[in-house]
Design a protein around this motif. Structure first.
Motif, PDB file in Angstrom:
ATOM      1  N   LYS A  95       0.842  -1.196   0.000  1.00 44.08           N
ATOM      2  CA  LYS A  95       0.000   0.000   0.000  1.00 44.08           C
ATOM      3  C   LYS A  95       0.880   1.249   0.000  1.00 44.08           C
ATOM      4  N   GLY A  96       1.997   1.151   0.756  1.00 44.00           N
ATOM      5  CA  GLY A  96       2.931   2.269   0.787  1.00 44.00           C
ATOM      6  C   GLY A  96       3.524   2.539  -0.582  1.00 44.00           C
ATOM      7  N   ASN A  97       3.818   1.490  -1.331  1.00 37.77           N
ATOM      8  CA  ASN A  97       4.359   1.653  -2.679  1.00 37.77           C
ATOM      9  C   ASN A  97       3.361   2.341  -3.600  1.00 37.77           C
ATOM     10  N   GLU A  98       2.084   2.052  -3.393  1.00 30.50           N
ATOM     11  CA  GLU A  98       1.054   2.745  -4.172  1.00 30.50           C
ATOM     12  C   GLU A  98       1.082   4.236  -3.845  1.00 30.50           C
ATOM     13  N   ARG A  99       1.279   4.520  -2.559  1.00 26.65           N
ATOM     14  CA  ARG A  99       1.369   5.911  -2.115  1.00 26.65           C
ATOM     15  C   ARG A  99       2.595   6.587  -2.734  1.00 26.65           C
ATOM     16  N   LEU A 100       3.702   5.862  -2.765  1.00 26.78           N
ATOM     17  CA  LEU A 100       4.926   6.419  -3.348  1.00 26.78           C
ATOM     18  C   LEU A 100       4.802   6.594  -4.855  1.00 26.78           C
ATOM     19  N   LYS A 101       4.091   5.674  -5.490  1.00 27.69           N
ATOM     20  CA  LYS A 101       3.877   5.780  -6.934  1.00 27.69           C
ATOM     21  C   LYS A 101       3.112   7.056  -7.267  1.00 27.69           C
ATOM     22  N   GLU A 102       2.075   7.328  -6.490  1.00 28.98           N
ATOM     23  CA  GLU A 102       1.294   8.556  -6.693  1.00 28.98           C
ATOM     24  C   GLU A 102       2.171   9.789  -6.465  1.00 28.98           C
ATOM     25  N   ALA A 103       2.982   9.736  -5.395  1.00 27.96           N
ATOM     26  CA  ALA A 103       3.853  10.870  -5.092  1.00 27.96           C
ATOM     27  C   ALA A 103       4.871  11.085  -6.207  1.00 27.96           C
ATOM     28  N   PHE A 104       5.369   9.984  -6.786  1.00 26.06           N
ATOM     29  CA  PHE A 104       6.340  10.069  -7.878  1.00 26.06           C
ATOM     30  C   PHE A 104       5.698  10.706  -9.104  1.00 26.06           C
ATOM     31  N   LEU A 118      22.849   4.629   6.225  1.00 29.30           N
ATOM     32  CA  LEU A 118      23.544   3.584   5.481  1.00 29.30           C
ATOM     33  C   LEU A 118      24.867   4.126   4.946  1.00 29.30           C
ATOM     34  N   GLY A 119      25.703   3.236   4.460  1.00 31.32           N
ATOM     35  CA  GLY A 119      27.001   3.651   3.958  1.00 31.32           C
ATOM     36  C   GLY A 119      26.922   4.688   2.858  1.00 31.32           C
ATOM     37  N   GLY A 120      25.897   4.558   2.017  1.00 32.38           N
ATOM     38  CA  GLY A 120      25.816   5.467   0.880  1.00 32.38           C
ATOM     39  C   GLY A 120      24.674   6.455   0.934  1.00 32.38           C
ATOM     40  N   GLY A 121      24.012   6.577   2.083  1.00 29.05           N
ATOM     41  CA  GLY A 121      22.912   7.520   2.158  1.00 29.05           C
ATOM     42  C   GLY A 121      22.000   7.309   3.355  1.00 29.05           C
ATOM     43  N   LEU A 122      20.742   7.737   3.202  1.00 30.86           N
ATOM     44  CA  LEU A 122      19.767   7.663   4.285  1.00 30.86           C
ATOM     45  C   LEU A 122      18.607   6.742   3.898  1.00 30.86           C
ATOM     46  N   SER A 123      17.991   6.139   4.900  1.00 31.43           N
ATOM     47  CA  SER A 123      16.812   5.307   4.682  1.00 31.43           C
ATOM     48  C   SER A 123      15.651   5.882   5.474  1.00 31.43           C
ATOM     49  N   VAL A 124      14.508   6.038   4.804  1.00 27.59           N
ATOM     50  CA  VAL A 124      13.284   6.482   5.469  1.00 27.59           C
ATOM     51  C   VAL A 124      12.165   5.517   5.090  1.00 27.59           C
ATOM     52  N   VAL A 125      11.102   5.517   5.891  1.00 24.82           N
ATOM     53  CA  VAL A 125       9.977   4.623   5.636  1.00 24.82           C
ATOM     54  C   VAL A 125       8.707   5.454   5.519  1.00 24.82           C
ATOM     55  N   VAL A 126       7.977   5.247   4.429  1.00 26.64           N
ATOM     56  CA  VAL A 126       6.692   5.911   4.211  1.00 26.64           C
ATOM     57  C   VAL A 126       5.623   4.831   4.133  1.00 26.64           C
ATOM     58  N   ASP A 127       4.746   4.794   5.118  1.00 25.80           N
ATOM     59  CA  ASP A 127       3.693   3.769   5.158  1.00 25.80           C
ATOM     60  C   ASP A 127       4.271   2.367   4.966  1.00 25.80           C
ATOM     61  N   GLU A 128       5.335   2.077   5.716  1.00 23.38           N
ATOM     62  CA  GLU A 128       6.017   0.777   5.698  1.00 23.38           C
ATOM     63  C   GLU A 128       6.782   0.496   4.400  1.00 23.38           C
ATOM     64  N   ALA A 129       6.794   1.447   3.489  1.00 23.76           N
ATOM     65  CA  ALA A 129       7.569   1.289   2.253  1.00 23.76           C
ATOM     66  C   ALA A 129       8.880   2.052   2.407  1.00 23.76           C
ATOM     67  N   ARG A 130       9.977   1.373   2.117  1.00 25.60           N
ATOM     68  CA  ARG A 130      11.293   1.967   2.341  1.00 25.60           C
ATOM     69  C   ARG A 130      11.730   2.815   1.139  1.00 25.60           C
ATOM     70  N   VAL A 131      12.320   3.975   1.447  1.00 26.19           N
ATOM     71  CA  VAL A 131      12.855   4.882   0.433  1.00 26.19           C
ATOM     72  C   VAL A 131      14.328   5.133   0.754  1.00 26.19           C
ATOM     73  N   ILE A 158      10.228  11.821  -4.680  1.00 24.66           N
ATOM     74  CA  ILE A 158      10.640  10.538  -5.260  1.00 24.66           C
ATOM     75  C   ILE A 158      11.149  10.817  -6.674  1.00 24.66           C
ATOM     76  N   SER A 159      12.436  10.577  -6.892  1.00 24.83           N
ATOM     77  CA  SER A 159      13.034  10.852  -8.201  1.00 24.83           C
ATOM     78  C   SER A 159      13.108   9.609  -9.078  1.00 24.83           C
ATOM     79  N   GLU A 160      13.002   8.439  -8.467  1.00 19.64           N
ATOM     80  CA  GLU A 160      13.013   7.185  -9.220  1.00 19.64           C
ATOM     81  C   GLU A 160      12.116   6.178  -8.506  1.00 19.64           C
ATOM     82  N   PHE A 161      11.222   5.546  -9.258  1.00 19.18           N
ATOM     83  CA  PHE A 161      10.296   4.579  -8.654  1.00 19.18           C
ATOM     84  C   PHE A 161      10.293   3.293  -9.472  1.00 19.18           C
ATOM     85  N   ASN A 162      10.937   2.275  -8.940  1.00 20.47           N
ATOM     86  CA  ASN A 162      10.990   0.971  -9.602  1.00 20.47           C
ATOM     87  C   ASN A 162      11.018  -0.109  -8.518  1.00 20.47           C
TER      88      ASN A 162
END
Length: 363
Positions: A95-104, A118-131, A158-162
């Motif tokens: 469901k979170g991915n659907e939310r992210l898809k709309e935001a993208f 993380l070693g190369g950046g930051l991790s956040v969670v939107v409605d249990e979906a990780r970004v 969201i600059s890339e959604f896959n």
């Protein structure tokens, strides 16, 4: 026609389920590491801690209560012990991915708390979906240490959604760049040479300090830090401190700053203060073979030529003077336009000799 047993009738009254199916359930028991649900099936459903949340070691009894209802997805109809293995987290992530898809698609600005560095950046969670936000997209300037973002709420797009390739990329940098451009536009619309403006020291180098004026960085060159000499800017300024500066020049998006305010110009009343014939006290600032430069005030240096140091012959100023030494001399020449003052200690020596001679004659 044969009659059904009670167990058979009970079993037929219960629904059938399949792996991957979404079902609703009611919590009938909660333990620190698992949740048990009645899902209207012949066996109860189990949600382990790792299938409920991404937070490690959390006590599920603090998050869920008996009687709560929730939608879950079936992972395994039979986990080997006759129970149904369920997941809440994965369904929420879908469901979170659907939310992210709309935001993208809508280029919506999202807000979330950084839950992992993380070693190369930051991790956040939107409605249990990780970004994932790569280090290069965290800020509009290079940041070596990202630890300060832990637990901080940040905005991003969201600059890339896959999700199939597990690539959901967040971008905070473009928001900062856009905000900075807006602030620059507003600042340059009102900023003009001669303005006195307050800023924050952003960075200090050997040649000067960069001052954040509110979206625009101005350069305060070492030569503009004082009417006097500044040997090391890092001993004068600290990152984060607030300063009032004078806008000296604006060239496109480059702003030159100064702390040499006109009202504090030590040459403003030089004709009176340093008139020829005035006796002054100063400190030897530096020396050359032809003379010594004496600081009369911050920003006002006068030349004491080697020939004017004493009536006696002086080969080099360093033979009789030292840097930091306080001397008394008389001004013998003043050129305000070129900011040049000439001194003489020899003249004072001659005057003292004359006075002594006159006093001797009188006696």
């Amino acid at each position: 026609m044969s009659e059904l047993t009670f167990e058979q009738m009970l079993e037929e009254s219960l629904k059938t389920i399949r792996n991957g199916e979404v079902v609703d359930g009611t919590v009938i028991d909660v333990k620190p590491d698992e949740i048990i649900l009645n899902i209207g099936y012949k066996a109860d459903g189990i949600i382990t801690r790792s299938e409920y949340t991404n937070e490690p070691n959390v006590d599920l009894t603090t998050l869920v209560s008996v009687g709560d209802t929730m939608s879950v997805k079936v992972l395994k109809v039979n986990d080997g012990e006759g129970q149904v293995l369920l997941t809440y987290k994965r369904l929420a992530a879908e469901k979170g991915n659907e939310r992210l898809k709309e935001a993208f698609e809508n280029k919506e600005v999202l807000k979330a708390t950084v839950n992992q560095i993380l070693g190369g950046g930051l991790s956040v969670v939107v409605d249990e979906a990780r970004v994932f936000i790569p280090a290069s997209l965290v800020s509009d300037t290079y940041e070596k240490d990202l630890s300060k973002y832990q637990g901080q709420e940040i905005e991003f797009v969201i600059s890339e959604f896959n999700p199939r390739r597990n690539r959901v990329i967040g971008d905070r940098r473009q928001l900062l760049v856009a905000e900075k451009a807006k602030l620059q536009e507003e600042l340059f619309a009102n900023l003009k040479v001669g303005d006195v403006i307050e800023g924050t020291v952003k960075n200090v180098t050997d040649f000067g300090a960069f001052i954040d004026l509110g979206g625009v960085d101005g350069l305060l060159h070492i030569s503009e830090m004082s009417w006097g000499r500044v040997e090391n800017p890092k001993k004068v300024f600290k990152v984060g401190e607030t300063v009032k500066v004078l806008v000296k020049d604006i060239n496109d998006t480059k702003v030159a700053l100064s702390l040499k305010f006109p009202e504090t110009n030590p040459w403003a009343n030089a004709e009176e203060k340093y008139a020829v014939g005035t006796e002054v006290t100063g400190k030897v600032a530096r020396m050359t073979d032809f003379g010594a430069f004496v600081e009369l005030a911050p920003g006002v240096d006068a030349l004491l030529h080697v020939s004017q140091i004493s009536k006696a012959h002086v080969e080099k100023p360093a033979d009789v003077l030292s840097v930091g030494q306080e001397i008394v001399a008389k001004i013998v020449d003043l050129n305000v336009a070129d900011k040049k003052i000439s001194l003489s200690m020899k003249v004072l020596e001659a005057e003292e000799t004359t006075e002594e001679t006159e006093e001797a004659v009188e006696e």
